[in-house]
Design an enzyme around this catalytic site. Structure first.
Site, PDB file in Angstrom:
ATOM      1  N   HIS A 364       0.787  -1.237   0.000  1.00 37.17           N
ATOM      2  CA  HIS A 364       0.000   0.000   0.000  1.00 37.17           C
ATOM      3  C   HIS A 364       0.810   1.272   0.000  1.00 37.17           C
ATOM      4  O   HIS A 364       0.247   2.353  -0.048  1.00 37.17           O
ATOM      5  CB  HIS A 364      -0.916   0.043   1.227  1.00 37.17           C
ATOM      6  CG  HIS A 364      -2.132  -0.786   1.060  1.00 37.17           C
ATOM      7  ND1 HIS A 364      -3.289  -0.306   0.478  1.00 37.17           N
ATOM      8  CD2 HIS A 364      -2.384  -2.070   1.364  1.00 37.17           C
ATOM      9  CE1 HIS A 364      -4.191  -1.263   0.445  1.00 37.17           C
ATOM     10  NE2 HIS A 364      -3.671  -2.350   0.982  1.00 37.17           N
ATOM     11  N   LYS A 555      -8.609  14.677   3.707  1.00 39.56           N
ATOM     12  CA  LYS A 555      -7.790  13.464   3.798  1.00 39.56           C
ATOM     13  C   LYS A 555      -6.856  13.627   4.985  1.00 39.56           C
ATOM     14  O   LYS A 555      -6.759  14.712   5.562  1.00 39.56           O
ATOM     15  CB  LYS A 555      -6.989  13.268   2.508  1.00 39.56           C
ATOM     16  CG  LYS A 555      -6.203  14.529   2.089  1.00 39.56           C
ATOM     17  CD  LYS A 555      -5.409  14.321   0.804  1.00 39.56           C
ATOM     18  CE  LYS A 555      -6.240  14.302  -0.459  1.00 39.56           C
ATOM     19  NZ  LYS A 555      -6.149  13.074  -1.195  1.00 39.56           N
ATOM     20  N   ARG A 556      -6.153  12.559   5.379  1.00 38.68           N
ATOM     21  CA  ARG A 556      -5.189  12.700   6.466  1.00 38.68           C
ATOM     22  C   ARG A 556      -4.219  13.842   6.156  1.00 38.68           C
ATOM     23  O   ARG A 556      -3.902  14.097   4.992  1.00 38.68           O
ATOM     24  CB  ARG A 556      -4.415  11.383   6.658  1.00 38.68           C
ATOM     25  CG  ARG A 556      -5.210  10.288   7.336  1.00 38.68           C
ATOM     26  CD  ARG A 556      -5.693  10.676   8.722  1.00 38.68           C
ATOM     27  NE  ARG A 556      -4.596  10.660   9.674  1.00 38.68           N
ATOM     28  CZ  ARG A 556      -4.391   9.705  10.573  1.00 38.68           C
ATOM     29  NH1 ARG A 556      -5.232   8.683  10.675  1.00 38.68           N
ATOM     30  NH2 ARG A 556      -3.375   9.757  11.396  1.00 38.68           N
ATOM     31  N   LYS A 561       1.000  14.671   1.064  1.00 39.04           N
ATOM     32  CA  LYS A 561      -0.275  15.034   0.433  1.00 39.04           C
ATOM     33  C   LYS A 561      -0.360  16.529   0.116  1.00 39.04           C
ATOM     34  O   LYS A 561      -1.241  16.977  -0.593  1.00 39.04           O
ATOM     35  CB  LYS A 561      -1.441  14.612   1.327  1.00 39.04           C
ATOM     36  CG  LYS A 561      -1.596  13.074   1.453  1.00 39.04           C
ATOM     37  CD  LYS A 561      -2.736  12.727   2.411  1.00 39.04           C
ATOM     38  CE  LYS A 561      -2.906  11.232   2.645  1.00 39.04           C
ATOM     39  NZ  LYS A 561      -3.601  10.540   1.527  1.00 39.04           N
ATOM     40  N   THR A 663      -8.146   7.052  -2.774  1.00 41.93           N
ATOM     41  CA  THR A 663      -9.519   6.637  -3.075  1.00 41.93           C
ATOM     42  C   THR A 663     -10.459   7.825  -2.880  1.00 41.93           C
ATOM     43  O   THR A 663     -11.533   7.869  -3.464  1.00 41.93           O
ATOM     44  CB  THR A 663      -9.972   5.482  -2.166  1.00 41.93           C
ATOM     45  OG1 THR A 663      -9.707   5.829  -0.803  1.00 41.93           O
ATOM     46  CG2 THR A 663      -9.259   4.195  -2.527  1.00 41.93           C
ATOM     47  N   LYS A 667     -13.988   9.132  -4.982  1.00 38.44           N
ATOM     48  CA  LYS A 667     -15.283   9.497  -4.390  1.00 38.44           C
ATOM     49  C   LYS A 667     -15.727  10.866  -4.872  1.00 38.44           C
ATOM     50  O   LYS A 667     -16.894  11.068  -5.215  1.00 38.44           O
ATOM     51  CB  LYS A 667     -15.181   9.517  -2.857  1.00 38.44           C
ATOM     52  CG  LYS A 667     -14.771   8.207  -2.220  1.00 38.44           C
ATOM     53  CD  LYS A 667     -14.444   8.441  -0.730  1.00 38.44           C
ATOM     54  CE  LYS A 667     -13.634   7.298  -0.136  1.00 38.44           C
ATOM     55  NZ  LYS A 667     -13.020   7.660   1.154  1.00 38.44           N
TER      56      LYS A 667
HETATM   57  C1  LIG Z   1     -11.724   7.784   1.492  1.00 43.17           C
HETATM   58  C2  LIG Z   1     -11.277   8.190   2.831  1.00 43.17           C
HETATM   59  C3  LIG Z   1      -9.919   8.384   3.095  1.00 43.17           C
HETATM   60  C4  LIG Z   1      -8.852   8.239   2.037  1.00 43.17           C
HETATM   61  O1  LIG Z   1      -8.690   9.479   1.377  1.00 43.17           O
HETATM   62  P1  LIG Z   1      -7.438   9.768   0.425  1.00 43.17           P
HETATM   63  O2  LIG Z   1      -7.769  11.081  -0.194  1.00 43.17           O
HETATM   64  O3  LIG Z   1      -7.403   8.675  -0.592  1.00 43.17           O
HETATM   65  O4  LIG Z   1      -6.235   9.814   1.273  1.00 43.17           O
HETATM   66  C5  LIG Z   1      -9.541   8.764   4.369  1.00 43.17           C
HETATM   67  N1  LIG Z   1     -10.445   8.943   5.343  1.00 43.17           N
HETATM   68  C6  LIG Z   1     -11.770   8.795   5.120  1.00 43.17           C
HETATM   69  C7  LIG Z   1     -12.730   9.020   6.237  1.00 43.17           C
HETATM   70  C8  LIG Z   1     -12.229   8.397   3.867  1.00 43.17           C
HETATM   71  O5  LIG Z   1     -13.542   8.225   3.662  1.00 43.17           O
END
Ligand SMILES: *Cc1c(COP(=O)(O)O)cnc(C)c1O
Length: 821
Positions: A364, A555-556, A561, A663, A667
């Site tokens: 990952h 995101k985190r 990032k 991911t 979304k």
């Molecule tokens: C989808 C999701 C992530 C992953 O987000 P990335 O932009 O791919 O890092 C992290 N936290 C939550 C709550 C999510 O739904």
């Protein structure tokens, strides 16, 4: 064997559901109907739903047993599930009916659903992926279940004080978790610690005996996972650690009964809390024990189920597939070997064949700090027999390597499971690779880098086992449930089929030029923006306009990032307006959400920076109607479901070559956001699907980043000297324009960005980023053009459903099939 077939008794009509809900209020909650509040009603509904899910779970189990189906077990240390009630109702297609029933009873189902706490048993992408996979497996009627840890405390809750993150404990089961089933009858006993005594059998064979071990009990909790349409119900099995009843006899015999009990109770620490970071290795004993606990509980459960239908292990891999979600469960390889060799007395070579045919590994991350290594001394203490087995695996493996590459001792050293640099450590990634028949990355670019950058030697040795499985997300939670306004519009346009076959949305291509449809699509987007705007107003008291561009990075918080790059752009826009009178065509609302790991100083400072910039920008009379900045606290699945449908512009701006897939990017685009993004992870494949006219690409490519950084030739000072805009922005930071009350608070950022070979290359991408942001501003001003691009994003995201991902794993790695009723 006799075929069993369980019949379903619980009906899904209004009358039986209403009666069951009322019954649960009385008989399960011990309340009178009039005294039940929203939360009680949520529990009663969950219990009525659980009855129905359990029936279907038994039926599904019988269906799998009757055809002796091969099963896949997903081993993951994290599952970021999000709320379960609404999702299960949605997949059972009971949402509308239950809304009605509740209205009749005088309750608002939305409020009832909002009272459920998110089970946040994961940090971010990796755990959420696991949850999306389970949804798709059940929807595809595939025998695939999840195995994990029943953490008592999930990921910390985030609150913000004076712009700084504070962590709060997440005791998620405070209100109970009515959908889960405790299965004490299926508990398993797990040995650990102790020592190995080397003996021989009467025939003179080597016989190691693991002795004087301590033990922990693993009690499973099952969360039913219902597929869309309600035909298949699989489960997520989470193990909680319980003290065994075997006392330490030594302490006990000394008469210290209480201390003996206390020692036992301490073993329950194992499932107490989730470690609050991904992408970092820990080296902590408790974490190692957690990883082993998951693996040992899971394998005991699996072998018991296997033995109920089989006599010997020759065909184990024909009935069992185990997927290792990153290296956290890599000890599966060792524990399965120990079980086959020590307990089942299977000859080593045969056991190794079975193990490799069973296990498959998903990588990952490429970040070096994330590659797990466990010190030999710690392994020796916690798992002495496993360490012996690791050495044996390594000895045999390196012998083969040496024979194939005579004289290449460097190669042998690189491929060894044990690194000798400094104190001896075991490389879990190498273990996962050699113990598996398949190794995959999670996007095309990432899988290429897994072969070339991470495991080149292993790739050369066994090229056939490396493959790609591009991530996805489940369209049930991330579109159907989270964005009902858009979902209805899509169903009206192309029919319901998209829910289980997302590629059907391609039919929307034809509507991208249709002005009536464009108006409806943007009306749905606006409704979601109004809703999020109200939420922002009620939680942060910030007024945002639904007519501004909602520019979102959720995101985190992590340097790779590059939330910092986003903030630099906000500062740049601010300076343009205030110092130069250059106003953008459209006002913008910058929305951030995300948690920082508690020990990650820079990430926590970035959260403070965002709040400080917000204070300045939101309150300056020159900018307050043009720019707004809002940081929404406590990012989690239920918050993501509110934020994502309201997004116009999705920020996916990691340094090329650092984000394995992402991911969140999928979304957002699925919900009609346009992406501003780098050529990284799955962004690349999204760009291919939606077309370059419908994606705002910027920045260096992975090859350019790698070349520059490995040559140590990145000179951010030169970039700075050549760019008026960068000098202005960094100058504003140094002049404390964003920290008027706390001088030099953000000086570290300037120092960091200007440091030689700054590893995320923020400034190198700055100009390209702000130019591309300028194009966004221009395009958004043309409502027709923007609507068309947004529709085409939703239309062309079919590839990024986890239904597609799961079909690829099922065919390419697991060899499992849909078992339909
Ligand atoms: C989808 C999701 C992530 C992953 O987000 P990335 O932009 O791919 O890092 C992290 N936290 C939550 C709550 C999510 O739904």
């Amino acid at each position: 064997m006799s075929k069993s077939s369980f019949t379903i008794k619980k009906k899904n009509d209004r009358k039986s559901l209403t009666a069951d809900i009322r019954d649960h209020v009385v008989y399960s909650l011990s309340k009178e109907a009039e005294a039940a509040n929203e939360r009680d009603m949520g529990k009663a509904l969950s219990l009525a739903l659980r009855d129905r899910l359990v029936e279907r779970m038994i039926q599904t189990r019988d269906r799998y047993r009757n055809v002796k189906a091969k099963r896949m077990y997903y081993f993951s240390i994290e599952y970021l599930l999000g709320r379960c009630l609404g999702n299960s109702l949605c997949n059972m297609e009971l949402l509308d009916l239950c809304e009605d029933i509740f209205k009749d009873m005088g309750y608002d189902l939305d409020e009832v659903r909002a009272s459920e706490r998110d089970p946040a048993l994961g940090n971010g992408g990796l755990g959420r992926l696991a949850a999306c996979f389970l949804d798709s497996l059940a929807t595809l009627d595939m025998p695939g279940c999840g195995y994990g840890i029943h953490y008592e405390y999930g990921l910390f809750r985030q609150s913000i004080h004076d712009g700084y993150q504070k962590e709060l404990a997440d005791y998620w089961m405070m209100e109970g978790m009515p959908l889960q089933l405790e299965r004490p009858d299926q508990a398993v006993i797990i040995p650990l610690y102790g020592k190995v005594v080397n003996t021989v059998t009467p025939d003179g064979d080597y016989l190691p005996m693991w002795m004087d071990w301590d033990d922990i009990i693993g009690v499973p909790y099952d969360i039913p996972i219902v597929g869309y349409g309600g035909k298949t119900v699989n489960y997520l099995r989470l193990f909680a650690a319980r003290a065994s009843q075997n006392f330490d006899m030594e302490i006990f015999n000394h008469g210290d009964y209480i201390r003996a009990v206390q020692r036992k109770v301490e073993s329950e620490m194992v499932s107490k809390v989730l470690y609050p970071t991904e992408s970092v290795s820990f080296g902590k004993e408790l974490r190692l024990v957690q990883e082993y606990f998951l693996v040992a509980c899971g394998l005991r459960d699996i072998t018991r189920r296997f033995l109920a239908q089989n006599d010997d292990f020759d065909e184990f891999a024909s009935y069992v597939a185990i997927q290792l979600n990153d290296t956290h469960p890599a000890l599966t390889v060792v524990e399965l070997m120990r079980f086959l060799v020590d307990e089942k007395r299977i000859q080593w070579g045969k056991a190794w064949e079975i193990t490799r045919a069973t296990c498959a590994y998903t990588n990952h991350t490429l970040l070096p700090e994330a590659l797990e290594q466990w010190s030999v001394s710690l392994l020796e203490k916690v798992l002495p027999r496993h360490l012996q087995i690791i050495y044996e695996i390594n000895k045999r493996f390196l012998k083969k390597v040496a024979a194939k590459y005579p004289g290449d001792s460097e190669k042998v050293r690189r491929m060894s499971l044990v690194t000798e640099s400094g104190s001896k450590k075991v490389r879990m990634a190498n273990l996962a690779v050699i113990g598996s028949h398949s190794v995959n990355g999670v996007s095309a670019l990432h899988s290429k880098l897994v072969k070339t950058r991470l495991f080149p030697d292993f790739y050369e040795l066994e090229p056939g086992k490396f493959n790609n499985k591009t991530n996805g997300v489940t369209p049930r939670r991330w579109l159907l449930k989270s964005n009902p306004v858009l979902a209805r519009l899509l169903t009206d346009a192309v029919g319901k089929e998209w829910i289980t076959d997302l590629s059907v949305l391609k039919r929307l291509d034809a509507y991208a030029q249709d002005s009536e449809f464009k108006a409806l699509f943007m009306k749905a987007k606006r409704e979601n923006k109004v809703r999020l705007g109200n939420f922002i107003h009620s939680t942060l008291s910030i007024n945002v306009s639904p007519d501004s561009i909602f520019d979102i990075q959720a995101k985190r918080i992590h340097e790779y990032k590059r939330q910092l790059l986003n903030v630099l752009h906000i500062m740049h826009m601010y300076i343009q307006i205030v110092d130069h009178g250059n106003e953008p065509l459209s006002p913008r609302t910058f929305i951030f959400a995300g948690k920082a790991a508690p020990g990650y100083w820079e990430a926590k400072q970035i959260i403070k920076l965002i709040h400080s910039v917000a204070d300045v920008v939101n309150n300056n009379p020159r900018t307050k109607d043009l720019l707004k900045v809002a940081f929404i606290p406590d990012y989690r699945v239920s918050l993501a479901e509110k934020i994502i449908p309201a997004c116009d512009l999705s920020e996916q701006i990691s340094t090329a070559g650092t984000e394995a897939s992402g991911t969140g990017n999928m979304k957002f685009a699925m919900n009609g956001a346009l992406t501003i993004g780098t050529y990284d992870g799955a962004n690349i494949e999204m760009l291919e699907e939606v077309g370059e006219d419908n994606f705002y690409l910027f920045g260096l490519r992975q090859e350019e980043v790698e070349q520059t950084l490995t040559a140590h030739s990145y000179r951010p000072r030169e970039v700075y000297n050549n760019s008026f805009e960068i000098r202005q922005v960094l100058g504003a930071i140094l002049e404390n324009r964003f920290s008027p009350d706390d001088h030099d608070l953000f000086r570290w950022i300037v120092d960091k960005l200007l440091a030689e070979n700054e590893q995320y290359m923020h400034l190198a991408d700055f100009q390209s980023y702000i130019n591309t942001q300028g194009m966004v501003d221009k395009d958004y001003a043309s409502k027709q053009l923007w609507a068309q691009k947004a529709i085409l994003n939703t239309a062309r995201m079919g590839k990024f459903s986890t239904d597609r991902t799961m079909q690829e794993y099922a065919e390419g790695i697991w060899n499992i099939k849909s078992i339909k009723g």
